[in-house]
Design a protein around this motif. Sequence first.
Motif, PDB file in Angstrom:
ATOM      1  N   GLU A  32     -21.979  -2.046  -8.462  1.00  0.00           N
ATOM      2  CA  GLU A  32     -21.208  -1.545  -9.577  1.00  0.00           C
ATOM      3  C   GLU A  32     -22.164  -1.178 -10.712  1.00  0.00           C
ATOM      4  O   GLU A  32     -23.303  -1.656 -10.749  1.00  0.00           O
ATOM      5  CB  GLU A  32     -20.211  -2.604 -10.060  1.00  0.00           C
ATOM      6  N   PHE A  33     -21.707  -0.326 -11.614  1.00  0.00           N
ATOM      7  CA  PHE A  33     -22.548   0.020 -12.757  1.00  0.00           C
ATOM      8  C   PHE A  33     -22.830  -1.246 -13.561  1.00  0.00           C
ATOM      9  O   PHE A  33     -21.907  -1.961 -13.958  1.00  0.00           O
ATOM     10  CB  PHE A  33     -21.868   1.054 -13.645  1.00  0.00           C
ATOM     11  N   PRO A  34     -24.108  -1.565 -13.813  1.00  0.00           N
ATOM     12  CA  PRO A  34     -24.443  -2.794 -14.546  1.00  0.00           C
ATOM     13  C   PRO A  34     -24.155  -2.650 -16.037  1.00  0.00           C
ATOM     14  O   PRO A  34     -24.801  -1.873 -16.735  1.00  0.00           O
ATOM     15  CB  PRO A  34     -25.943  -2.965 -14.278  1.00  0.00           C
ATOM     16  N   GLN A  35     -23.172  -3.377 -16.507  1.00  0.00           N
ATOM     17  CA  GLN A  35     -22.724  -3.254 -17.887  1.00  0.00           C
ATOM     18  C   GLN A  35     -23.726  -3.848 -18.865  1.00  0.00           C
ATOM     19  O   GLN A  35     -24.430  -4.807 -18.575  1.00  0.00           O
ATOM     20  CB  GLN A  35     -21.371  -3.948 -18.064  1.00  0.00           C
ATOM     21  N   VAL A  36     -23.776  -3.263 -20.055  1.00  0.00           N
ATOM     22  CA  VAL A  36     -24.609  -3.801 -21.126  1.00  0.00           C
ATOM     23  C   VAL A  36     -24.038  -5.128 -21.597  1.00  0.00           C
ATOM     24  O   VAL A  36     -22.821  -5.339 -21.602  1.00  0.00           O
ATOM     25  CB  VAL A  36     -24.687  -2.803 -22.298  1.00  0.00           C
ATOM     26  N   GLU A  37     -24.903  -6.044 -21.977  1.00  0.00           N
ATOM     27  CA  GLU A  37     -24.483  -7.347 -22.498  1.00  0.00           C
ATOM     28  C   GLU A  37     -24.890  -7.428 -23.963  1.00  0.00           C
ATOM     29  O   GLU A  37     -26.083  -7.421 -24.300  1.00  0.00           O
ATOM     30  CB  GLU A  37     -25.113  -8.470 -21.687  1.00  0.00           C
ATOM     31  N   VAL A  38     -23.924  -7.505 -24.853  1.00  0.00           N
ATOM     32  CA  VAL A  38     -24.181  -7.548 -26.287  1.00  0.00           C
ATOM     33  C   VAL A  38     -24.363  -9.000 -26.715  1.00  0.00           C
ATOM     34  O   VAL A  38     -23.498  -9.840 -26.457  1.00  0.00           O
ATOM     35  CB  VAL A  38     -23.025  -6.913 -27.073  1.00  0.00           C
ATOM     36  N   PRO A  39     -25.482  -9.336 -27.354  1.00  0.00           N
ATOM     37  CA  PRO A  39     -25.700 -10.718 -27.806  1.00  0.00           C
ATOM     38  C   PRO A  39     -24.588 -11.179 -28.744  1.00  0.00           C
ATOM     39  O   PRO A  39     -24.035 -10.394 -29.520  1.00  0.00           O
ATOM     40  CB  PRO A  39     -27.044 -10.641 -28.536  1.00  0.00           C
ATOM     41  N   SER A  40     -24.268 -12.442 -28.678  1.00  0.00           N
ATOM     42  CA  SER A  40     -23.170 -12.995 -29.480  1.00  0.00           C
ATOM     43  C   SER A  40     -23.461 -12.946 -30.975  1.00  0.00           C
ATOM     44  O   SER A  40     -22.548 -13.072 -31.785  1.00  0.00           O
ATOM     45  CB  SER A  40     -22.884 -14.438 -29.057  1.00  0.00           C
ATOM     46  N   MET A  41     -24.725 -12.760 -31.345  1.00  0.00           N
ATOM     47  CA  MET A  41     -25.077 -12.705 -32.766  1.00  0.00           C
ATOM     48  C   MET A  41     -24.481 -11.469 -33.443  1.00  0.00           C
ATOM     49  O   MET A  41     -24.314 -11.440 -34.666  1.00  0.00           O
ATOM     50  CB  MET A  41     -26.596 -12.682 -32.942  1.00  0.00           C
ATOM     51  N   TYR A  42     -24.135 -10.456 -32.641  1.00  0.00           N
ATOM     52  CA  TYR A  42     -23.498  -9.264 -33.201  1.00  0.00           C
ATOM     53  C   TYR A  42     -21.991  -9.492 -33.192  1.00  0.00           C
ATOM     54  O   TYR A  42     -21.362  -9.560 -32.138  1.00  0.00           O
ATOM     55  CB  TYR A  42     -23.844  -8.033 -32.371  1.00  0.00           C
ATOM     56  N   THR A  43     -21.418  -9.628 -34.368  1.00  0.00           N
ATOM     57  CA  THR A  43     -19.988  -9.921 -34.477  1.00  0.00           C
ATOM     58  C   THR A  43     -19.186  -8.751 -35.042  1.00  0.00           C
ATOM     59  O   THR A  43     -17.999  -8.612 -34.743  1.00  0.00           O
ATOM     60  CB  THR A  43     -19.759 -11.155 -35.361  1.00  0.00           C
ATOM     61  N   ASP A  44     -19.816  -7.925 -35.875  1.00  0.00           N
ATOM     62  CA  ASP A  44     -19.112  -6.769 -36.437  1.00  0.00           C
ATOM     63  C   ASP A  44     -18.879  -5.734 -35.333  1.00  0.00           C
ATOM     64  O   ASP A  44     -19.795  -5.408 -34.579  1.00  0.00           O
ATOM     65  CB  ASP A  44     -19.945  -6.146 -37.558  1.00  0.00           C
ATOM     66  N   PRO A  45     -17.651  -5.215 -35.198  1.00  0.00           N
ATOM     67  CA  PRO A  45     -17.358  -4.258 -34.111  1.00  0.00           C
ATOM     68  C   PRO A  45     -18.274  -3.041 -34.103  1.00  0.00           C
ATOM     69  O   PRO A  45     -18.705  -2.592 -33.048  1.00  0.00           O
ATOM     70  CB  PRO A  45     -15.907  -3.865 -34.374  1.00  0.00           C
ATOM     71  N   LEU A  46     -18.596  -2.500 -35.278  1.00  0.00           N
ATOM     72  CA  LEU A  46     -19.467  -1.332 -35.328  1.00  0.00           C
ATOM     73  C   LEU A  46     -20.888  -1.690 -34.906  1.00  0.00           C
ATOM     74  O   LEU A  46     -21.552  -0.920 -34.199  1.00  0.00           O
ATOM     75  CB  LEU A  46     -19.469  -0.722 -36.725  1.00  0.00           C
ATOM     76  N   GLU A  47     -21.357  -2.870 -35.302  1.00  0.00           N
ATOM     77  CA  GLU A  47     -22.688  -3.312 -34.882  1.00  0.00           C
ATOM     78  C   GLU A  47     -22.731  -3.525 -33.373  1.00  0.00           C
ATOM     79  O   GLU A  47     -23.716  -3.174 -32.713  1.00  0.00           O
ATOM     80  CB  GLU A  47     -23.072  -4.605 -35.603  1.00  0.00           C
ATOM     81  N   ARG A  48     -21.675  -4.092 -32.840  1.00  0.00           N
ATOM     82  CA  ARG A  48     -21.623  -4.315 -31.392  1.00  0.00           C
ATOM     83  C   ARG A  48     -21.609  -2.987 -30.640  1.00  0.00           C
ATOM     84  O   ARG A  48     -22.289  -2.814 -29.623  1.00  0.00           O
ATOM     85  CB  ARG A  48     -20.395  -5.146 -31.023  1.00  0.00           C
TER      86      ARG A  48
END
Length: 318
Positions: A32-48
Amino acid sequence: MRKFLIFFSFAILCACGPRSGKSASDAPAKREFPQVEVPSMYTDPLERAGFAAGHFWDRFTDTAKVYACDSATVNGVPLPALESQMGLFASLLGELPADQGARAVGRLYDRADAFERKFPDSNVFEELNRLTRHYLYDPNSPVRNEDLYFFYVDRLGKSDLIDNGYRMGYEWDARMCSLNRVGTPATDFSFTDTRGRVRTLYGVKAEYTVLIFGNPGCQACQEIMTDMESTPEVSTLIDSGRLQVVDVYIDQEIDDWRAHIPEYPARWINGYDHNYAIRMDLIYNVRGIPSIYLLDAEKTVLLKDATPERVLTALANL
């Protein structure tokens, strides 16, 4: 915050966390396409969303291993799935500030280039080039964005990985994408209006100008006329004098254009390019009809070859 960002951020949040998959050497040929994993430190939706766009392709283009590459599979990912991911990526770019989107596109190119240099027999570079062009540059793409495609195709036009013949084509695309970019002054030109008067784009005085390169026989052009005239916010802007709509016919069948003059809204400025400069001198990159621009009072480009939906949304927000 737009619903798309909220939905996408939620999807990425659900994808975060450690994974216990096999090592690259044990990985299956298809995946399957390997999805990006966003670190939990990014909480703002735009930053994520910004992190997700910037690292969208990292795991897919990881050079630790090459997966199956054939007519139906690109580095282990079925072609339809990869196309879907490129569509998601292009949609995400449209939600980001221009500089963030440009960096994400540049990073995509860097990753594709590095993969090609390590695995020149794979089809990753070719398919990413094709899909990027399809979604960001095809005039029928609802998520097209010439300004962002410039940051990809300009690199292709200078790449030693591209044969000379193809490289010239990419150089041409980059040149055309560089015309009238967002944040730059729109190119002035003259046109003849329905009363036979010669006018110029910069002679149109308004806080905002919607510039449309259209065709009277074009169904999509008729639809944008109807939508703009039936949108209360747009009507208010026109009635107040803050907005002028300039519709310019750029082809040669002037008699056909004249026959359709009664169909144009009377409060629009309608005309034709008597010098045929748009087509012949290529001062605008008109690849499909209608091609719509939004300009400010100084005729700085705010939206370039935008979809009618984007233009109407921008006008409503004024």
